[in-house]
Design a protein around this motif. Structure first.
Motif, PDB file in Angstrom:
ATOM      1  N   PRO A 153      -4.681 -18.792  -8.274  1.00 55.26           N
ATOM      2  CA  PRO A 153      -3.834 -19.934  -7.799  1.00 55.26           C
ATOM      3  C   PRO A 153      -2.672 -18.755  -6.412  1.00 55.26           C
ATOM      4  CG  PRO A 153      -3.867 -19.337 -10.330  1.00 55.26           C
ATOM      5  CD  PRO A 153      -4.900 -19.583  -9.394  1.00 55.26           C
ATOM      6  N   ARG A 154      -2.570 -20.024  -6.167  1.00 56.05           N
ATOM      7  CA  ARG A 154      -1.909 -19.354  -4.586  1.00 56.05           C
ATOM      8  C   ARG A 154      -0.535 -18.642  -5.207  1.00 56.05           C
ATOM      9  NH1 ARG A 154      -1.250 -23.914  -1.498  1.00 56.05           N
ATOM     10  NH2 ARG A 154      -0.592 -25.409  -3.368  1.00 56.05           N
ATOM     11  N   ALA A 155      -0.385 -17.584  -5.135  1.00 58.63           N
ATOM     12  CA  ALA A 155       0.800 -17.037  -5.424  1.00 58.63           C
ATOM     13  C   ALA A 155       1.675 -16.439  -4.026  1.00 58.63           C
ATOM     14  CB  ALA A 155       0.350 -15.188  -6.104  1.00 58.63           C
ATOM     15  N   TRP A 156       2.729 -15.479  -4.190  1.00 58.47           N
ATOM     16  CA  TRP A 156       2.919 -14.957  -2.484  1.00 58.47           C
ATOM     17  C   TRP A 156       4.372 -13.858  -2.966  1.00 58.47           C
ATOM     18  CZ3 TRP A 156       6.303 -16.418   1.632  1.00 58.47           C
ATOM     19  CH2 TRP A 156       6.553 -14.889   2.969  1.00 58.47           C
ATOM     20  N   VAL A 157       3.615 -12.652  -3.044  1.00 57.49           N
ATOM     21  CA  VAL A 157       5.182 -10.630  -3.208  1.00 57.49           C
ATOM     22  C   VAL A 157       5.879 -10.996  -1.513  1.00 57.49           C
ATOM     23  CG1 VAL A 157       6.448  -9.291  -4.431  1.00 57.49           C
ATOM     24  CG2 VAL A 157       4.321 -11.076  -5.946  1.00 57.49           C
ATOM     25  N   PRO A 158       6.149 -11.335  -0.650  1.00 55.68           N
ATOM     26  CA  PRO A 158       6.373 -10.745   0.506  1.00 55.68           C
ATOM     27  C   PRO A 158       6.217  -9.622   0.917  1.00 55.68           C
ATOM     28  CG  PRO A 158       8.752 -12.245   0.037  1.00 55.68           C
ATOM     29  CD  PRO A 158       7.982 -12.716  -1.635  1.00 55.68           C
ATOM     30  N   GLY A 159       5.397  -8.781   1.409  1.00 54.66           N
ATOM     31  CA  GLY A 159       5.469  -7.470   1.555  1.00 54.66           C
ATOM     32  C   GLY A 159       4.894  -6.471   0.286  1.00 54.66           C
ATOM     33  N   VAL A 160       3.811  -7.095  -0.523  1.00 58.19           N
ATOM     34  CA  VAL A 160       3.769  -6.201  -1.134  1.00 58.19           C
ATOM     35  C   VAL A 160       1.981  -6.562  -1.936  1.00 58.19           C
ATOM     36  CG1 VAL A 160       3.603  -5.557  -3.597  1.00 58.19           C
ATOM     37  CG2 VAL A 160       5.434  -5.898  -2.668  1.00 58.19           C
ATOM     38  N   TRP A 161       2.525  -8.456  -1.522  1.00 56.99           N
ATOM     39  CA  TRP A 161       1.060  -8.720  -2.290  1.00 56.99           C
ATOM     40  C   TRP A 161       1.049 -10.163  -2.212  1.00 56.99           C
ATOM     41  CZ3 TRP A 161      -0.295 -12.174  -6.115  1.00 56.99           C
ATOM     42  CH2 TRP A 161       0.867 -12.314  -7.070  1.00 56.99           C
ATOM     43  N   TRP A 162      -0.275 -11.374  -1.829  1.00 59.44           N
ATOM     44  CA  TRP A 162      -0.564 -12.229  -1.396  1.00 59.44           C
ATOM     45  C   TRP A 162      -2.021 -12.904  -2.165  1.00 59.44           C
ATOM     46  CZ3 TRP A 162      -4.731 -13.515   0.856  1.00 59.44           C
ATOM     47  CH2 TRP A 162      -5.088 -12.853   2.091  1.00 59.44           C
ATOM     48  N   ARG A 163      -2.335 -13.876  -3.079  1.00 57.57           N
ATOM     49  CA  ARG A 163      -2.974 -14.588  -3.633  1.00 57.57           C
ATOM     50  C   ARG A 163      -3.065 -16.076  -2.611  1.00 57.57           C
ATOM     51  NH1 ARG A 163      -3.012 -13.844  -8.877  1.00 57.57           N
ATOM     52  NH2 ARG A 163      -1.526 -15.399  -8.861  1.00 57.57           N
ATOM     53  N   LEU A 164      -4.640 -16.680  -2.066  1.00 61.40           N
ATOM     54  CA  LEU A 164      -4.615 -16.985  -1.750  1.00 61.40           C
ATOM     55  C   LEU A 164      -6.303 -17.733  -2.142  1.00 61.40           C
ATOM     56  CD1 LEU A 164      -3.951 -20.018  -0.390  1.00 61.40           C
ATOM     57  CD2 LEU A 164      -4.331 -19.029   1.873  1.00 61.40           C
ATOM     58  N   ASP A 194       0.951  -6.982 -11.159  1.00 63.37           N
ATOM     59  CA  ASP A 194       2.466  -5.800 -10.999  1.00 63.37           C
ATOM     60  C   ASP A 194       3.594  -5.967 -11.724  1.00 63.37           C
ATOM     61  OD1 ASP A 194       3.997  -8.368 -11.280  1.00 63.37           O
ATOM     62  OD2 ASP A 194       3.992  -9.312  -9.458  1.00 63.37           O
ATOM     63  N   SER A 195       4.291  -4.968 -11.443  1.00 64.53           N
ATOM     64  CA  SER A 195       5.125  -4.306 -12.516  1.00 64.53           C
ATOM     65  C   SER A 195       6.371  -5.635 -13.001  1.00 64.53           C
ATOM     66  CB  SER A 195       6.039  -2.765 -11.954  1.00 64.53           C
ATOM     67  OG  SER A 195       6.774  -4.027 -10.486  1.00 64.53           O
ATOM     68  N   ALA A 196       6.402  -6.761 -12.173  1.00 59.32           N
ATOM     69  CA  ALA A 196       6.918  -7.505 -12.862  1.00 59.32           C
ATOM     70  C   ALA A 196       6.025  -8.162 -14.014  1.00 59.32           C
ATOM     71  CB  ALA A 196       7.587  -8.846 -12.877  1.00 59.32           C
ATOM     72  N   GLY A 197       4.826  -7.924 -14.359  1.00 53.73           N
ATOM     73  CA  GLY A 197       4.088  -8.920 -15.050  1.00 53.73           C
ATOM     74  C   GLY A 197       2.650  -9.643 -15.480  1.00 53.73           C
ATOM     75  N   ARG A 198       3.121 -10.368 -12.975  1.00 50.95           N
ATOM     76  CA  ARG A 198       1.887 -10.822 -12.861  1.00 50.95           C
ATOM     77  C   ARG A 198       0.469 -10.387 -12.941  1.00 50.95           C
ATOM     78  NH1 ARG A 198       6.778 -12.400  -9.238  1.00 50.95           N
ATOM     79  NH2 ARG A 198       6.978 -10.416  -8.483  1.00 50.95           N
ATOM     80  N   THR A 199      -0.223 -10.724 -13.017  1.00 52.16           N
ATOM     81  CA  THR A 199      -1.423 -10.478 -13.364  1.00 52.16           C
ATOM     82  C   THR A 199      -1.985 -10.674 -11.084  1.00 52.16           C
ATOM     83  OG1 THR A 199      -2.769 -11.372 -15.615  1.00 52.16           O
ATOM     84  CG2 THR A 199      -4.049 -10.701 -13.675  1.00 52.16           C
ATOM     85  N   ILE A 200      -2.000 -10.105 -10.884  1.00 52.58           N
ATOM     86  CA  ILE A 200      -2.956 -10.436  -9.555  1.00 52.58           C
ATOM     87  C   ILE A 200      -4.397 -10.907  -9.436  1.00 52.58           C
ATOM     88  CG2 ILE A 200      -3.251  -9.389  -7.763  1.00 52.58           C
ATOM     89  CD1 ILE A 200      -0.698  -7.352  -7.839  1.00 52.58           C
ATOM     90  N   ALA A 201      -5.014  -9.510  -9.900  1.00 51.91           N
ATOM     91  CA  ALA A 201      -6.743 -10.260 -10.215  1.00 51.91           C
ATOM     92  C   ALA A 201      -7.053  -8.853 -11.067  1.00 51.91           C
ATOM     93  CB  ALA A 201      -7.377  -9.846  -8.510  1.00 51.91           C
TER      94      ALA A 201
END
Length: 161
Positions: free
Chosen positions: A118-129, A81-88
Motif C-alpha cells: 500500500p502507498r504511504a508517505w512520511v515526508p522527509g523520512v520514507w515513502w512507499r509506492l 518506523d518508530s511509530a510502529g508502521r511496517t515499511i518493508a
C-alpha cells in the motif's frame, strides 16, 4: 536465537536538518502569503492562488515537523518506523538500490519489493509506492548508506545470527 524485533540499525533525522527543512517551508509559506497581501494591483484570482499556495506550504511544514520526529528501524524482520508502521518486510525486499542514478530520496536509498505494498508517505523520512520504497531525505547520508549496506548483507545471507 536473537530477538527478531531487536534493532540492528536506526536511521534518525538530526534536529538541525529537521529545523532547517521546516524553516525553509515556513519561510516559503509566509513569503507567498505576504506577496498575496501586498500585490500593488488588486488581482483577486492571483492573490487567492498565492494565499492558497502559502497556506499549503505552511500545512506541509507542519506535516514535515510531525513526520521527521519518527525514526526508521531495521530489525531482522525488516524495516519499521518508530511509530510502529511496517515499511518493508525483509522477505519481501528484492533489491537495495543506492547508486547515483537510482530513483531514491536524497541522502537515502531505495528498495525494490517482490510484490506491491500500500502507498504511504512520511515526508522527509520514507515513502512507499507499489513495489518501490524510498528511505531518506532529511536523514544523514552516511547512516542511510550504512543501513542500506546492512540490508544488502542480510539479503545476501552474510549477516550473522
Amino acid at each position: 536465537m536473537t530477538d527478531p524485533d531487536e534493532p540492528i540499525a536506526i536511521l534518525r533525522v538530526s534536529r538541525a536538518r529537521r529545523v532547517f527543512s521546516v524553516a525553509v517551508q515556513v519561510a516559503l509559506g509566509l513569503l507567498l502569503i505576504w506577496v498575496a497581501l501586498t500585490l500593488p494591483e488588486r488581482q483577486l484570482l492571483i492573490q487567492a492562488l498565492l494565499a492558497i499556495l502559502g497556506a499549503g506550504a505552511l500545512w506541509q511544514a507542519a506535516a514535515v515537523w510531525r513526520a521527521t520526529g519518527t525514526d526508521v528501524v531495521l530489525t531482522r524482520g525488516g524495516l519499521r518506523d518508530s511509530a510502529g508502521r511496517t515499511i518493508a518486510d525483509l522477505d519481501r525486499i528484492e533489491a537495495v538500490q543506492r547508486g547515483a542514478f537510482a530513483f531514491k530520496p536524497s541522502n537515502g536509498f531505495s528498495l525494490k519489493l517482490t510484490e506491491p505494498a500500500p502507498r504511504a508517505w512520511v515526508p522527509g523520512v520514507w515513502w512507499r509506492l507499489g513495489t518501490r520504497v524510498g528511505v531518506g531525505g532529511a536523514t544523514s547520508g552516511k547512516a542511510a548508506r550504512q543501513m542500506a549496506d546492512v540490508i544488502a548483507l542480510m539479503k545476501a545471507g552474510h549477516f550473522p545470527d
